[in-house]
Enzyme design. Structure first.
Site, PDB file in Angstrom:
ATOM      1  N   CYS A 107     -17.889 -55.799  36.966  1.00  0.00           N
ATOM      2  CA  CYS A 107     -18.100 -54.504  36.322  1.00  0.00           C
ATOM      3  C   CYS A 107     -17.441 -53.395  37.136  1.00  0.00           C
ATOM      4  O   CYS A 107     -16.785 -52.507  36.585  1.00  0.00           O
ATOM      5  CB  CYS A 107     -19.593 -54.240  36.157  1.00  0.00           C
ATOM      6  SG  CYS A 107     -19.969 -52.725  35.240  1.00  0.00           S
ATOM      7  N   CYS A 204     -28.279 -55.432  34.613  1.00  0.00           N
ATOM      8  CA  CYS A 204     -28.689 -54.506  33.555  1.00  0.00           C
ATOM      9  C   CYS A 204     -28.792 -55.159  32.186  1.00  0.00           C
ATOM     10  O   CYS A 204     -29.618 -54.760  31.365  1.00  0.00           O
ATOM     11  CB  CYS A 204     -27.748 -53.303  33.503  1.00  0.00           C
ATOM     12  SG  CYS A 204     -26.061 -53.679  32.962  1.00  0.00           S
TER      13      CYS A 204
END
Length: 363
Positions: A107, A204
């Protein structure tokens, strides 16, 4: 050119760290623009309302409130497609092949930097900034490198080893100069509404921590049961599917062994999970590929050097000799054995206090 002539896009997650980063940069005179990256959940699906996560409704609401207090422009950018391709698809594929990935590294490299930086430069910004606990150094050899923050407890350099020289040259990390209590103190003094917001802990997009169920839902693939075996092939029992396990794991094996045993290897080609004793989890060497050299420009084929290396995010680090053994391969020999070398995780090696380079553990 003074700071007031430079524009910084701050990636605002709605947490205290990125909020303080925006505040500090504004105090330093930069033209600051706040941006929240929508990367995973639709607003109706948010499952991290009060957990400090970076993906859902609360993140946007909190970041917008902070931007209002700071008096800076604020936007929400959609990076869901990039996140699906570079993070979720990668995460799922690695687990399906018996490896244990670190999605935060992917990410950072491909979404928080590559995608955000490209869009930011396109609108005329000079830098992007984040609330990571790390610092950027311009070394005497002309290269940029991620350097340790002032607080080892919160240090996030490990997850940033994949950044490129161009990305580092256009990045600011003002929070790396402070410890967490000081960051909260700054936020409180500045009147930021997130001063005491809790930190997010889980990945997440898997807030419940059940990776195997997420992988099954996302991929549509139901992993078959298989055998727990010893390293010599003796069958010990049945496992639930290789996505449920990682090297070094002890809990959840449900084997009636009468003693503690650990996962030592995952064999996707035979659908076997290898189990052994505590001493079997320790290794003196590893191989890594998908290399990224940062503070050092390269390590020529056949050459080696001594570094401090980390094999997972919370690893304190162990001295090692890193040798270039292939075009895209290094072999690391540790000064002392390390526990649970895990394929798919990152090997990050440091020189002094900065990241020299890293790669993905193969074996």
């Amino acid at each position: 050119m003074s700071n007031k002539d430079k524009t910084v896009v701050v990636g605002m997650s709605g947490g205290v760290d990125s909020s303080v980063a925006a505040y500090l940069l504004k105090e330093q005179g930069y033209n600051v623009i706040g941006v929240t990256m929508q990367i995973w959940q639709d607003e109706s699906e948010c499952r991290l309302e009060n957990e400090g996560g970076c993906c859902g409704v609360t993140a946007v609401e909190d970041a917008r409130r902070v931007a209002g207090v700071l008096g800076i422009p604020y936007y929400v950018m959609n990076f869901k497609e990039e996140f699906q391709k570079n993070v979720i698809d990668y995460f799922v594929d690695e687990y399906l092949h018996g490896r244990t990935p670190n999605p935060c590294i992917a990410c950072n490299r491909y979404v928080k930097w590559e995608s955000l930086l490209t869009k930011s430069l396109a609108i005329g910004a000079d830098y992007i900034a984040t609330g990571h606990y790390a610092r950027i150094r311009h070394l005497d050899n002309g290269r940029y490198a991620i350097a340790n923050s002032v607080t080892a407890k919160k240090d996030q350099t490990y997850a940033l080893y994949g950044l490129t020289q161009n990305q580092l040259a256009h990045t600011l990390m003002p929070v790396g100069d402070y410890e967490k209590p000081k960051v909260r103190e700054i936020a409180e003094r500045a009147g930021l509404p997130v001063a005491h917001k809790s930190d997010s802990q889980e990945i997440c997009f898997v807030p419940d921590g059940d990776y195997a169920s997420f992988i099954e839902r996302d991929s549509g693939i139901v992993m078959p049961e298989g055998n727990f075996v010893t390293k010599d092939g003796e069958v010990l029992g049945r496992h639930r599917g290789i996505t449920h396990y990682t090297v070094g794991q002890r809990r959840g094996l449900d084997l009636p062994m009468g003693r503690r045993v650990f996962v030592t290897e995952i064999r996707p080609e035979t659908n076997e999970v290898v189990v052994g004793e505590a001493e079997d989890v320790w290794s003196e060497t590893l191989k890594a590929n998908r290399l990224n050299f940062m503070g050092i420009g390269d390590l020529p084929l056949g050459e080696e050097d001594h570094f401090l290396a980390k094999i997972r995010y919370n690893h304190a680090g162990t001295g090692c000799r890193v040798k270039r053994t292939g075009e895209d391969e290094i072999t690391c020999v540790f000064d002392d054995p390390v526990r649970a070398v895990t394929p798919g995780q990152a090997l990050v090696f440091y020189k002094d206090d900065y990241v020299a380079g890293g790669g993905v553990i193969v074996s």
